[in-house]
Design an enzyme around this catalytic site. Structure first.
Site, mmCIF file in Angstrom:
data_model
loop_
_atom_site.group_PDB
_atom_site.id
_atom_site.type_symbol
_atom_site.label_atom_id
_atom_site.label_comp_id
_atom_site.label_asym_id
_atom_site.label_seq_id
_atom_site.Cartn_x
_atom_site.Cartn_y
_atom_site.Cartn_z
ATOM 1 N N GLU A 26 0.816 -1.228 0.000
ATOM 2 C CA GLU A 26 0.000 0.000 0.000
ATOM 3 C C GLU A 26 0.843 1.269 0.000
ATOM 4 O O GLU A 26 2.063 1.234 0.235
ATOM 5 C CB GLU A 26 -0.957 -0.009 1.190
ATOM 6 C CG GLU A 26 -0.262 -0.148 2.527
ATOM 7 C CD GLU A 26 -0.615 0.942 3.498
ATOM 8 O OE1 GLU A 26 -0.961 2.064 3.079
ATOM 9 O OE2 GLU A 26 -0.502 0.664 4.704
ATOM 10 N N LYS A 87 -5.408 11.071 0.997
ATOM 11 C CA LYS A 87 -5.374 9.726 1.598
ATOM 12 C C LYS A 87 -6.709 9.071 1.269
ATOM 13 O O LYS A 87 -7.750 9.480 1.766
ATOM 14 C CB LYS A 87 -5.183 9.861 3.117
ATOM 15 C CG LYS A 87 -5.336 8.552 3.897
ATOM 16 C CD LYS A 87 -5.178 8.810 5.397
ATOM 17 C CE LYS A 87 -5.692 7.649 6.236
ATOM 18 N NZ LYS A 87 -5.698 7.950 7.669
ATOM 19 N N VAL A 107 -5.197 0.659 3.650
ATOM 20 C CA VAL A 107 -5.365 -0.795 3.619
ATOM 21 C C VAL A 107 -6.688 -1.134 2.938
ATOM 22 O O VAL A 107 -6.749 -1.998 2.052
ATOM 23 C CB VAL A 107 -5.304 -1.386 5.050
ATOM 24 C CG1 VAL A 107 -5.776 -2.827 5.072
ATOM 25 C CG2 VAL A 107 -3.884 -1.284 5.595
ATOM 26 N N ASP A 139 -14.580 6.534 15.808
ATOM 27 C CA ASP A 139 -13.582 6.485 14.744
ATOM 28 C C ASP A 139 -13.093 5.051 14.602
ATOM 29 O O ASP A 139 -12.211 4.593 15.314
ATOM 30 C CB ASP A 139 -12.431 7.438 15.087
ATOM 31 C CG ASP A 139 -11.410 7.531 13.962
ATOM 32 O OD1 ASP A 139 -11.464 6.677 13.044
ATOM 33 O OD2 ASP A 139 -10.576 8.439 14.004
ATOM 34 N N SER A 141 -11.718 2.386 11.728
ATOM 35 C CA SER A 141 -11.157 2.381 10.378
ATOM 36 C C SER A 141 -11.995 1.551 9.403
ATOM 37 O O SER A 141 -12.484 0.465 9.747
ATOM 38 C CB SER A 141 -9.740 1.823 10.414
ATOM 39 O OG SER A 141 -9.227 1.749 9.108
ATOM 40 N N ALA A 142 -12.112 2.061 8.182
ATOM 41 C CA ALA A 142 -12.791 1.314 7.110
ATOM 42 C C ALA A 142 -12.000 0.050 6.757
ATOM 43 O O ALA A 142 -12.519 -0.825 6.054
ATOM 44 C CB ALA A 142 -12.967 2.191 5.884
ATOM 45 N N ASP A 143 -10.761 -0.068 7.241
ATOM 46 C CA ASP A 143 -9.980 -1.299 7.015
ATOM 47 C C ASP A 143 -10.749 -2.513 7.556
ATOM 48 O O ASP A 143 -10.691 -3.599 6.983
ATOM 49 C CB ASP A 143 -8.616 -1.239 7.731
ATOM 50 C CG ASP A 143 -7.695 -0.161 7.170
ATOM 51 O OD1 ASP A 143 -8.060 0.475 6.163
ATOM 52 O OD2 ASP A 143 -6.613 0.037 7.768
ATOM 53 N N LYS A 160 -2.283 -1.117 14.817
ATOM 54 C CA LYS A 160 -1.407 -0.086 15.366
ATOM 55 C C LYS A 160 -1.662 0.096 16.847
ATOM 56 O O LYS A 160 -2.801 0.121 17.291
ATOM 57 C CB LYS A 160 -1.631 1.220 14.611
ATOM 58 C CG LYS A 160 -1.230 1.080 13.174
ATOM 59 C CD LYS A 160 -0.964 2.440 12.584
ATOM 60 C CE LYS A 160 -1.060 2.341 11.090
ATOM 61 N NZ LYS A 160 -2.418 2.012 10.636
HETATM 62 N N1 PSU Z 1 0.794 0.869 8.244
HETATM 63 C C1 PSU Z 1 1.839 1.670 8.564
HETATM 64 N N2 PSU Z 1 1.647 3.022 8.487
HETATM 65 C C2 PSU Z 1 0.450 3.578 8.066
HETATM 66 C C3 PSU Z 1 -0.639 2.721 7.725
HETATM 67 C C4 PSU Z 1 -0.406 1.365 7.828
HETATM 68 O O1 PSU Z 1 2.918 1.190 8.937
HETATM 69 O O2 PSU Z 1 0.342 4.801 7.983
HETATM 70 C C5 PSU Z 1 -1.952 3.320 7.217
HETATM 71 C C6 PSU Z 1 -2.748 2.275 6.436
HETATM 72 O O3 PSU Z 1 -2.894 2.746 5.117
HETATM 73 C C7 PSU Z 1 -4.076 2.169 7.141
HETATM 74 C C8 PSU Z 1 -4.217 3.547 7.700
HETATM 75 O O4 PSU Z 1 -5.121 1.787 6.279
HETATM 76 O O5 PSU Z 1 -2.897 3.790 8.188
HETATM 77 C C9 PSU Z 1 -5.307 3.641 8.751
HETATM 78 O O6 PSU Z 1 -5.869 4.909 8.679
HETATM 79 P P1 PSU Z 1 -7.270 5.201 9.426
HETATM 80 O O7 PSU Z 1 -7.007 4.906 10.860
HETATM 81 O O8 PSU Z 1 -7.571 6.658 9.158
HETATM 82 O O9 PSU Z 1 -8.270 4.267 8.812
HETATM 83 MN MN MN Z 2 -10.412 6.867 11.114
#
Ligand code: PSU
Ligand code: MN
Length: 302
Positions: A26, A87, A107, A139, A141-143, A160
């Site tokens: 990604e 993003k 992701v 909040d 994630s859509a992941d 994370k």
């Molecule tokens: N893995 C990493 N660093 C990142 C991400 C993943 O080591 O920055 C990214 C991925 O693209 C993941 C996103 O989908 O962080 C999550 O963002 P959010 O919490 O806004 O869905």
């Molecule tokens: Mn988010």
């Protein structure tokens, strides 16, 4: 099947056609997760690790409105240096296409495009999940919803460590997503070696992972998380990490950062607070995950 909006580069298209191992990578971690020039070094090293294991890497992003599967090195470099890149998660893809924007894919969006291209394996750093918050943050994630609907396996270092991991795992359970530990009984937490939370199954070899994936998909199962812990020598101590995280979260609350800005903000502040320790950890785990994804891809198709 061939979506005219999707640009699959020849090397990748050929490997997919011949059922050779391909690993999607990604681009949000390159654009919004790591600073220049470490982002480019990490992206290149991840691709090299995939090649090293005999698979073809396919880094995915939207370039001037074209979802592209298999960026060239010059494109990778330009993307890593560019400012103001959108993003894009699943919901943003159509917007990026019709407005001819350049966007990194999260992701969720990378899984969606990888699936459209016919790629089953994808490596990243850590998946998104449910954020921490006093009354259960909305909040999420859509992941996680992408994992519920798209049959792609995501090789990562868990979720994370900035997230509410128990809640993230509950959501994945509801969504029917297997959370498989690679050589571990505990769900890894990205910069931190373990979250202490259980996984649903453990595998110890790429072959075992491939068998599990094939079987899950043969019953119409969708996304899978294959979580590999970061090398303990590079991982952060849980106590000092939590201390840094509280400070970064306080700042996020104070400055009102929210929505899609929150993850990049927290990763950026943690890098400063830990004086680069999180950057080193992030770099190493992305490369290790790319390597493992290629090994599993080979066990599936090699
Ligand atoms: N893995 C990493 N660093 C990142 C991400 C993943 O080591 O920055 C990214 C991925 O693209 C993941 C996103 O989908 O962080 C999550 O963002 P959010 O919490 O806004 O869905
Ligand atoms: Mn988010």
């Amino acid at each position: 099947m061939n979506n005219p909006n999707l640009q699959i580069r020849p090397e990748v298209a050929k490997a997919i056609e011949l059922k050779r191992p391909v690993v999607a990578l990604e681009s949000t971690l390159i654009v919004h997760g790591l600073p220049w020039p470490l982002n480019l070094e990490t992206a290149r090293a991840a691709e090299a690790a995939v090649r090293d294991e005999g698979a073809v890497p396919a880094t995915i992003a939207v370039l001037d409105g074209k979802p592209t599967v298999g960026l060239a090195d010059a494109e990778l470099q330009a993307l890593a240096q560019r400012q103001g890149v959108l993003k894009a998660s699943r919901r943003d893809l159509a917007v990026a296409i019709v407005k001819r924007m350049t966007a990194s894919t999260t992701v969720a969006a990378t899984m969606m495009l990888a699936h459209q291209a016919g790629i089953r394996l994808f490596a990243t750093g850590g998946i998104g999940g449910a954020h921490r918050g006093p009354n259960h943050s909305w909040d999420i994630s859509a992941d996680l919803s992408e994992l519920a609907r798209t049959p792609v396996a995501v090789v990562c270092a868990g979720a994370k460590s900035i997230l509410d991991i128990p809640r993230t795992l509950e959501i994945l359970e509801t969504a029917g997503v297997p959370v498989v530990g690679y050589g571990t009984e505990e769900f890894p937490a990205f910069y931190v070696h373990s979250s202490g939370e259980p996984i649903t199954a453990r595998v110890d070899t790429p072959r075992q992972a491939a068998d599990l994936f094939r079987t899950h998909w043969s019953f119409g199962g969708n996304g899978i998380v294959l979580a590999q812990p970061l090398d303990p020598h590079v991982a952060l101590e849980p106590e000092s990490f939590l201390c840094a995280l509280s400070a970064a979260e306080q700042e996020a609350m104070g400055t009102g950062v929210r929505g899609k800005e929150l993850t990049p903000f927290l990763l950026g502040r943690l890098a400063e607070i830990t004086e680069g320790q999180t950057l080193k950890a992030n770099h190493m785990l992305v490369i290790a995950n790319a390597r493992l994804a290629a090994q599993v891809a080979r066990a599936l198709w090699g």
